[in-house]
Scaffold this motif. Structure first.
Motif, PDB file in Angstrom:
ATOM      1  N   ILE A  54      14.123  -2.116  17.169  1.00 47.11           N
ATOM      2  CA  ILE A  54      12.934  -2.820  16.667  1.00 47.11           C
ATOM      3  C   ILE A  54      11.965  -1.803  16.094  1.00 47.11           C
ATOM      4  O   ILE A  54      11.706  -0.760  16.711  1.00 47.11           O
ATOM      5  CB  ILE A  54      12.220  -3.576  17.812  1.00 47.11           C
ATOM      6  N   CYS A  61       6.694  -1.063  17.315  1.00 47.55           N
ATOM      7  CA  CYS A  61       6.509  -1.444  18.720  1.00 47.55           C
ATOM      8  C   CYS A  61       5.279  -0.806  19.366  1.00 47.55           C
ATOM      9  O   CYS A  61       5.090  -0.916  20.583  1.00 47.55           O
ATOM     10  CB  CYS A  61       7.754  -1.083  19.534  1.00 47.55           C
ATOM     11  N   PHE A  79       3.078  -7.833  17.930  1.00 44.86           N
ATOM     12  CA  PHE A  79       4.329  -8.556  18.147  1.00 44.86           C
ATOM     13  C   PHE A  79       5.431  -7.645  18.671  1.00 44.86           C
ATOM     14  O   PHE A  79       6.143  -7.980  19.603  1.00 44.86           O
ATOM     15  CB  PHE A  79       4.824  -9.199  16.839  1.00 44.86           C
ATOM     16  N   GLY A  80       5.600  -6.484  18.024  1.00 42.53           N
ATOM     17  CA  GLY A  80       6.700  -5.601  18.363  1.00 42.53           C
ATOM     18  C   GLY A  80       6.663  -5.136  19.802  1.00 42.53           C
ATOM     19  O   GLY A  80       7.696  -5.090  20.487  1.00 42.53           O
ATOM     20  N   PHE A  84       7.487  -8.097  22.093  1.00 43.18           N
ATOM     21  CA  PHE A  84       8.879  -8.481  21.867  1.00 43.18           C
ATOM     22  C   PHE A  84       9.832  -7.504  22.566  1.00 43.18           C
ATOM     23  O   PHE A  84      10.813  -7.918  23.200  1.00 43.18           O
ATOM     24  CB  PHE A  84       9.135  -8.517  20.364  1.00 43.18           C
ATOM     25  N   VAL A 133      15.542  -5.427  14.139  1.00 42.14           N
ATOM     26  CA  VAL A 133      14.401  -6.313  13.878  1.00 42.14           C
ATOM     27  C   VAL A 133      13.343  -5.511  13.135  1.00 42.14           C
ATOM     28  O   VAL A 133      12.721  -4.598  13.699  1.00 42.14           O
ATOM     29  CB  VAL A 133      13.827  -6.892  15.182  1.00 42.14           C
ATOM     30  N   ASN A 134      13.176  -5.822  11.862  1.00 45.63           N
ATOM     31  CA  ASN A 134      12.175  -5.143  11.036  1.00 45.63           C
ATOM     32  C   ASN A 134      10.820  -5.828  11.233  1.00 45.63           C
ATOM     33  O   ASN A 134      10.504  -6.814  10.578  1.00 45.63           O
ATOM     34  CB  ASN A 134      12.587  -5.189   9.564  1.00 45.63           C
ATOM     35  N   ASN A 135      10.057  -5.279  12.167  1.00 43.24           N
ATOM     36  CA  ASN A 135       8.771  -5.873  12.531  1.00 43.24           C
ATOM     37  C   ASN A 135       7.582  -5.085  12.005  1.00 43.24           C
ATOM     38  O   ASN A 135       6.499  -5.657  11.798  1.00 43.24           O
ATOM     39  CB  ASN A 135       8.695  -5.987  14.062  1.00 43.24           C
ATOM     40  N   ASN A 143      14.096 -10.111   9.981  1.00 41.96           N
ATOM     41  CA  ASN A 143      12.963  -9.545   9.261  1.00 41.96           C
ATOM     42  C   ASN A 143      11.712 -10.381   9.511  1.00 41.96           C
ATOM     43  O   ASN A 143      11.718 -11.596   9.273  1.00 41.96           O
ATOM     44  CB  ASN A 143      13.259  -9.482   7.758  1.00 41.96           C
ATOM     45  N   VAL A 144      10.670  -9.729   9.987  1.00 40.45           N
ATOM     46  CA  VAL A 144       9.414 -10.435  10.251  1.00 40.45           C
ATOM     47  C   VAL A 144       8.629 -10.519   8.946  1.00 40.45           C
ATOM     48  O   VAL A 144       8.078  -9.532   8.474  1.00 40.45           O
ATOM     49  CB  VAL A 144       8.591  -9.740  11.354  1.00 40.45           C
ATOM     50  N   THR A 202      14.668 -14.753   8.991  1.00 36.98           N
ATOM     51  CA  THR A 202      13.271 -14.315   8.850  1.00 36.98           C
ATOM     52  C   THR A 202      12.417 -15.042   9.873  1.00 36.98           C
ATOM     53  O   THR A 202      12.667 -16.196  10.227  1.00 36.98           O
ATOM     54  CB  THR A 202      12.705 -14.603   7.446  1.00 36.98           C
ATOM     55  N   MET A 252      11.028 -14.857  17.991  1.00 38.52           N
ATOM     56  CA  MET A 252      11.713 -13.580  17.787  1.00 38.52           C
ATOM     57  C   MET A 252      12.851 -13.421  18.795  1.00 38.52           C
ATOM     58  O   MET A 252      13.952 -12.962  18.453  1.00 38.52           O
ATOM     59  CB  MET A 252      10.707 -12.429  17.894  1.00 38.52           C
TER      60      MET A 252
END
Length: 354
Positions: A55, A58, A62-63, A66, A133-135, A183-184, A226, A291
């Motif tokens: 991820i 972070c 969110f990251g 999550f 996960v591209n956050n 992808n976020v 997404t 997510m």
């Protein structure tokens, strides 16, 4: 049977809309969404054992939450942090299990991304990389004339090229596991409001990238989804941060542009942005839930939208531009720019034949 009924109702609504039955079709479509919202069948979930997830972003928001949730679920988590020595990353590591790794990564830095891939490979052990996960993302909410080209480039570099860079670097591992990419993005990638140009451009590009990648990866049984939330209270929506960004941009704006708007308009703009950010939702757990679903669902959705936004988002999809323009115009300051009246007068003078 339930899925078949819902599907038929949705198709009927869409076809009716295409052939001009706009109001009844829109009502039918909204009803379908509402019914589906309360009665949708849950997808079976994958076993998190021996599965790892990488991820980005972070450090906070969110990251950070999550990463904690996936760790609790039993995944091995590689939490990419821009500042691994700061409090956000430090507490994340201290308060999680030994399955969670904090990895230094800047999505705009090719060497750090390659280093993250190397670290993940060396520390996977018996696990497979199940998802990336591209956050990571940044935002600026400002009008185009005092948003510098450098700011446009920066937001696109993080929110778009960063997603491309990380995805391409990790794809070989994801192909091997028949895993998935999440992808976020944002609902701002579907609808653009005043002052959201740079941010919406980046999120729309992220969605376009995801759409193409999803089709291209089908042959490898790799899923692409997404996450598309509306505005939530995270560090990128903090009003002081945004106000400071805007003041800096305004101070660097050419005098002729500032004179056209006037300080009164700019002050009204700041108050307007502050009001919009106050409306940001505080319950970020509903985004984190989606997510988590995107990683756990055996058959993931193409698009995850919070239930509190899905009806509004669907309606906006079908409204013509002249209506959405009027709706979004309420988010602009009521103060008239300094040059507005004088430009109308000048235009009228120029129309007089010599």
């Amino acid at each position: 049977m339930k899925s078949m009924i819902l599907g038929c109702l949705g198709v009927f609504s869409a076809v009716a809309f295409m052939f001009g039955c706009s109001y009844s079709a829109l009502l039918g479509l909204v009803c379908t969404i509402i019914v589906f919202r309360f009665y949708k069948e849950k997808s079976a979930q994958v076993d998190p054992r021996n599965k790892a997830v990488f991820i980005t972003g972070c450090d906070s928001g969110f990251g950070n939450q999550f990463a904690r949730r996936l760790d609790e679920k039993g995944f091995t988590v590689f939490a990419g942090c821009l500042m691994p020595d700061r409090e956000g990353a430090r507490l994340l590591k201290e308060e999680s299990s030994d399955r969670l790794h904090v990895v230094h990564v800047d999505v705009t830095d090719e060497w750090l991304v390659r280093g993250a891939v190397k670290y993940v490979k060396e520390n996977l052990g018996d696990n497979e990389l199940w998802a990336i996960v591209n956050n990571a993302g940044i935002a600026i909410f400002t009008e185009i004339e005092w948003c510098s080209v450098v700011q446009f480039q920066r937001i696109l570099d993080v929110n778009v090229i960063g997603v491309v860079r990380v995805t391409k670097a990790f794809l070989p591992l994801i192909r091997n596991s028949n895993g998935r990419i999440v992808n976020v993005a944002s609902l701002a990638g579907r609808f653009t409001m005043p002052a959201f140009a740079a941010y919406s451009m980046s999120k729309r590009a992220c969605i376009a990238f995801s759409d193409a990648l999803r089709i291209e990866m089908k042959k490898f049984n790799v899923k692409v989804s997404t996450i598309e939330p509306s505005l939530y209270k995270t560090p990128i929506s903090e009003t002081k941060y945004l106000a400071d960004q805007n003041r800096k941009s305004w101070s660097e704006t050419p005098t002729e542009v500032k004179d056209a708007y006037g300080d009164e308009y700019f002050d009204a703009f700041l108050k307007n942005i502050d009001t919009q950010m106050q409306r940001a939702k505080s319950n970020i757990s509903e985004v984190i839930d989606l997510m988590v679903e995107s990683v756990l669902d055996e058959i993931p959705k193409v698009r995850y939208v919070p239930s509190s936004s899905i009806v509004r988002a669907t309606i906006l999809t079908f409204l013509p531009s002249y209506i959405t323009d009027r709706l979004f115009q309420i988010y602009t300051p009521r103060v008239v720019p300094r040059q507005s009246t004088s430009s109308v007068s000048s235009a009228s003078d120029n129309d007089v034949p010599s």
